[in-house]
Motif scaffolding. Structure first.
Motif, mmCIF file in Angstrom:
data_model
loop_
_atom_site.group_PDB
_atom_site.id
_atom_site.type_symbol
_atom_site.label_atom_id
_atom_site.label_comp_id
_atom_site.label_asym_id
_atom_site.label_seq_id
_atom_site.Cartn_x
_atom_site.Cartn_y
_atom_site.Cartn_z
ATOM 1 N N ASP A 25 0.830 -1.202 0.000
ATOM 2 C CA ASP A 25 0.000 0.000 0.000
ATOM 3 C C ASP A 25 0.864 1.250 0.000
ATOM 4 O O ASP A 25 1.939 1.281 0.601
ATOM 5 C CB ASP A 25 -0.916 0.025 1.235
ATOM 6 N N GLN A 26 0.372 2.280 -0.669
ATOM 7 C CA GLN A 26 1.053 3.575 -0.645
ATOM 8 C C GLN A 26 0.972 4.162 0.749
ATOM 9 O O GLN A 26 0.021 3.900 1.489
ATOM 10 C CB GLN A 26 0.366 4.555 -1.598
ATOM 11 N N ARG A 27 1.982 4.979 1.085
ATOM 12 C CA ARG A 27 1.935 5.696 2.354
ATOM 13 C C ARG A 27 2.560 7.068 2.160
ATOM 14 O O ARG A 27 3.300 7.292 1.200
ATOM 15 C CB ARG A 27 2.618 4.922 3.461
ATOM 16 N N LEU A 28 2.226 7.973 3.056
ATOM 17 C CA LEU A 28 2.811 9.308 3.031
ATOM 18 C C LEU A 28 3.991 9.351 3.983
ATOM 19 O O LEU A 28 3.898 8.870 5.116
ATOM 20 C CB LEU A 28 1.779 10.357 3.433
ATOM 21 N N VAL A 29 5.100 9.906 3.519
ATOM 22 C CA VAL A 29 6.297 10.051 4.348
ATOM 23 C C VAL A 29 6.819 11.470 4.196
ATOM 24 O O VAL A 29 6.489 12.168 3.250
ATOM 25 C CB VAL A 29 7.399 9.035 3.955
#
Length: 70
Positions: A25-29
């Motif tokens: 899954d994509q995530r924000l960093v």
């Protein structure tokens, strides 16, 4: 892939090729001021596999089962 894993140093720039077999899954960093999208994918060439980080607009171009040279 196995050759690269066995003969390359950490953070050494290499070229690998193979098929993507899994997308996480994509995530924000990033920082509170700047967030970037990150997705980890897994590339397999038949001799082994490695995780690869895919950033921002490149994410839309990655498909499971497709062959890539990176």
């Amino acid at each position: 892939m196995l050759n690269v894993l066995n003969t390359s140093e950490a953070w050494e720039v290499v070229t690998v090729q193979g098929k993507i077999f899994r997308l996480k899954d994509q995530r924000l960093v990033g920082s509170p001021l700047k967030k970037l999208r990150l997705m980890e994918v897994f590339l397999d060439d038949g001799s082994g596999w490695i995780p690869i980080d895919i950033w921002e607009f490149h994410i839309e171009n990655i498909k499971t089962g497709k062959y890539y040279i990176v």
